[in-house]
Design a protein around this motif. Sequence first.
Motif, PDB file in Angstrom:
ATOM      1  N   ASP A  76       0.794  -1.180  -0.145  1.00  0.00           N
ATOM      2  CA  ASP A  76       0.070  -0.030  -0.034  1.00  0.00           C
ATOM      3  C   ASP A  76       0.810   1.292   0.034  1.00  0.00           C
ATOM      4  N   ALA A  77       0.803   2.013  -1.123  1.00  0.00           N
ATOM      5  CA  ALA A  77       1.532   3.113  -1.150  1.00  0.00           C
ATOM      6  C   ALA A  77       1.468   4.020  -0.214  1.00  0.00           C
ATOM      7  N   LEU A  78       0.380   4.045   0.563  1.00  0.00           N
ATOM      8  CA  LEU A  78      -0.261   5.056   1.423  1.00  0.00           C
ATOM      9  C   LEU A  78       0.158   4.739   2.828  1.00  0.00           C
ATOM     10  N   ASP A  79       0.757   3.611   2.940  1.00  0.00           N
ATOM     11  CA  ASP A  79       1.195   3.059   4.195  1.00  0.00           C
ATOM     12  C   ASP A  79       2.861   2.850   4.346  1.00  0.00           C
ATOM     13  N   PRO A  80       3.647   4.000   4.355  1.00  0.00           N
ATOM     14  CA  PRO A  80       5.161   3.554   4.204  1.00  0.00           C
ATOM     15  C   PRO A  80       5.609   2.943   5.303  1.00  0.00           C
TER      16      PRO A  80
ATOM     17  N   GLY B 148       4.709   8.305  -1.186  1.00  0.00           N
ATOM     18  CA  GLY B 148       4.622   6.856  -1.085  1.00  0.00           C
ATOM     19  C   GLY B 148       5.792   6.203  -2.112  1.00  0.00           C
ATOM     20  N   ALA B 149       6.189   6.925  -3.150  1.00  0.00           N
ATOM     21  CA  ALA B 149       7.126   6.547  -3.957  1.00  0.00           C
ATOM     22  C   ALA B 149       8.468   6.771  -3.320  1.00  0.00           C
ATOM     23  N   VAL B 150       8.657   7.980  -2.381  1.00  0.00           N
ATOM     24  CA  VAL B 150       9.912   8.116  -1.944  1.00  0.00           C
ATOM     25  C   VAL B 150      10.180   7.031  -0.880  1.00  0.00           C
ATOM     26  N   SER B 151       9.328   6.602  -0.118  1.00  0.00           N
ATOM     27  CA  SER B 151       9.526   5.494   0.725  1.00  0.00           C
ATOM     28  C   SER B 151       9.978   4.040   0.212  1.00  0.00           C
ATOM     29  N   ALA B 152       9.079   3.911  -0.903  1.00  0.00           N
ATOM     30  CA  ALA B 152       9.253   2.439  -1.537  1.00  0.00           C
ATOM     31  C   ALA B 152      10.695   2.554  -2.358  1.00  0.00           C
ATOM     32  N   GLY B 153      10.888   3.735  -3.269  1.00  0.00           N
ATOM     33  CA  GLY B 153      12.041   3.982  -3.815  1.00  0.00           C
ATOM     34  C   GLY B 153      13.371   3.826  -2.937  1.00  0.00           C
ATOM     35  N   LEU B 154      13.413   4.322  -1.778  1.00  0.00           N
ATOM     36  CA  LEU B 154      14.498   4.158  -0.868  1.00  0.00           C
ATOM     37  C   LEU B 154      14.651   2.724  -0.516  1.00  0.00           C
ATOM     38  N   VAL B 155      13.555   2.145  -0.113  1.00  0.00           N
ATOM     39  CA  VAL B 155      13.475   0.710   0.400  1.00  0.00           C
ATOM     40  C   VAL B 155      14.242  -0.430  -0.621  1.00  0.00           C
ATOM     41  N   CYS B 156      13.539   0.002  -1.892  1.00  0.00           N
ATOM     42  CA  CYS B 156      14.097  -1.114  -3.092  1.00  0.00           C
ATOM     43  C   CYS B 156      15.608  -0.504  -3.437  1.00  0.00           C
ATOM     44  N   ALA B 157      15.858   0.516  -3.351  1.00  0.00           N
ATOM     45  CA  ALA B 157      17.215   1.174  -3.642  1.00  0.00           C
ATOM     46  C   ALA B 157      18.479   0.594  -2.727  1.00  0.00           C
ATOM     47  N   ARG B 158      18.185   0.521  -1.657  1.00  0.00           N
ATOM     48  CA  ARG B 158      18.954   0.106  -0.622  1.00  0.00           C
ATOM     49  C   ARG B 158      19.216  -1.490  -0.852  1.00  0.00           C
ATOM     50  N   ALA B 159      17.805  -2.280  -1.231  1.00  0.00           N
ATOM     51  CA  ALA B 159      18.150  -3.713  -1.214  1.00  0.00           C
ATOM     52  C   ALA B 159      18.968  -3.998  -2.465  1.00  0.00           C
ATOM     53  N   LEU B 160      18.686  -3.321  -3.556  1.00  0.00           N
ATOM     54  CA  LEU B 160      19.550  -3.426  -4.970  1.00  0.00           C
ATOM     55  C   LEU B 160      20.809  -3.272  -4.465  1.00  0.00           C
ATOM     56  N   GLN B 161      21.332  -2.128  -3.798  1.00  0.00           N
ATOM     57  CA  GLN B 161      22.550  -1.902  -3.384  1.00  0.00           C
ATOM     58  C   GLN B 161      23.256  -2.974  -2.403  1.00  0.00           C
ATOM     59  N   GLU B 162      22.511  -3.422  -1.556  1.00  0.00           N
ATOM     60  CA  GLU B 162      23.000  -4.711  -0.781  1.00  0.00           C
ATOM     61  C   GLU B 162      23.182  -5.851  -1.545  1.00  0.00           C
TER      62      GLU B 162
ATOM     63  N   LEU C 236       8.565  13.558  -7.854  1.00  0.00           N
ATOM     64  CA  LEU C 236       9.192  12.184  -7.924  1.00  0.00           C
ATOM     65  C   LEU C 236      10.106  12.133  -9.142  1.00  0.00           C
ATOM     66  N   ASP C 237      10.127  12.760 -10.055  1.00  0.00           N
ATOM     67  CA  ASP C 237      11.398  12.985 -11.073  1.00  0.00           C
ATOM     68  C   ASP C 237      12.416  13.485 -10.596  1.00  0.00           C
ATOM     69  N   THR C 238      12.262  14.372  -9.506  1.00  0.00           N
ATOM     70  CA  THR C 238      13.511  15.049  -9.132  1.00  0.00           C
ATOM     71  C   THR C 238      14.206  14.171  -8.186  1.00  0.00           C
ATOM     72  N   PHE C 239      13.405  13.361  -7.239  1.00  0.00           N
ATOM     73  CA  PHE C 239      13.964  12.380  -6.146  1.00  0.00           C
ATOM     74  C   PHE C 239      14.612  11.308  -7.062  1.00  0.00           C
ATOM     75  N   ALA C 240      14.162  10.798  -8.192  1.00  0.00           N
ATOM     76  CA  ALA C 240      14.591   9.963  -8.894  1.00  0.00           C
ATOM     77  C   ALA C 240      15.807  10.348  -9.493  1.00  0.00           C
ATOM     78  N   GLN C 241      16.184  11.543 -10.068  1.00  0.00           N
ATOM     79  CA  GLN C 241      17.368  11.736 -10.687  1.00  0.00           C
ATOM     80  C   GLN C 241      18.461  11.880  -9.394  1.00  0.00           C
ATOM     81  N   GLY C 242      17.974  12.300  -8.291  1.00  0.00           N
ATOM     82  CA  GLY C 242      18.967  12.605  -7.322  1.00  0.00           C
ATOM     83  C   GLY C 242      19.528  11.144  -6.767  1.00  0.00           C
ATOM     84  N   LEU C 243      18.528  10.380  -6.656  1.00  0.00           N
ATOM     85  CA  LEU C 243      18.775   9.002  -5.840  1.00  0.00           C
ATOM     86  C   LEU C 243      19.492   8.185  -7.011  1.00  0.00           C
ATOM     87  N   GLY C 244      19.523   8.451  -8.494  1.00  0.00           N
ATOM     88  CA  GLY C 244      20.712   7.997  -9.672  1.00  0.00           C
ATOM     89  C   GLY C 244      21.835   8.541  -9.257  1.00  0.00           C
TER      90      GLY C 244
END
Length: 254
Positions: free
Chosen positions: A69-73, A122-136, A167-175
């Motif tokens: 659920d995107a609304l339940d970070p 919701g995308a920031v939360s999920a994006g950071l969780v997945c990014a950390r898992a991919l990095q690991e 979201l776009d700005t967040f994604a570019q910074g995360l990249g």
Amino acid sequence: MPAHKDAFSAPRSLLILGGTSGIALATARRLVARGARTVWLAGRPSPELDRAAGHLRGLGADACTVAFDALDPESHENALGKVFAEGDIDLVLLAFGVLGDQATDERDPVAAARVAQTNYTGAVSAGLVCARALQEQGHGSLVLLSSVAGERARRTDFIYGSSKAGLDTFAQGLGDALYGTGVHVMVVRPASLGGPGAAARDRGPLTTTPEQVATAIELGLRRRSEVVWVPGALRLVMSALRHLPRALFRRLPL
């Protein structure tokens, strides 16, 4: 490392956030046809989500659903962590989001905030969780669906557009933050999807389809692109609109 390189262009395992999205399912079908075998569809439990998984199983994939659920970070760490605990994920596609209704949402701040919370926080939360898992795990691609609407606020959809701009700005910074870690981040900026509902939201001449976006995503993965426009001509169109003087921009029927 060669296997990791191959995983970018021909991912074998997918995690799709927003498992009933038309773009997400078109992408999954295309990648399953190219050899992807494990597909996780994350979304709110529903018959539609189950049918989507069943369809992919019919195409030869090992498709499973996971409650998300995107609304339940606060639940994201646990829900998505279970997926990564089952094995490496080559591609995460963040495809959830809501359009909202601009005219209605302007009169209902709570509804407007829900659009922003789904599409951005919701995308920031999920994006950071997945990014950390991919990095690991040391490899993988994170693809985030932005929108042409995020390029410049328009009076007809500035609530949705501003959430996608965030979201776009967040994604570019995360990249940039993940550059050199083995994790590839790609932002996809599609035009309005064709159809009666989309035509009401975006009267511009350039539209796209889920299948065209899926094709562009696959090509972007092969090229290790950082930003993908769909259709490609949007890059020039939006560059012109972005730099148009505000007095002139306000006169456009946008």
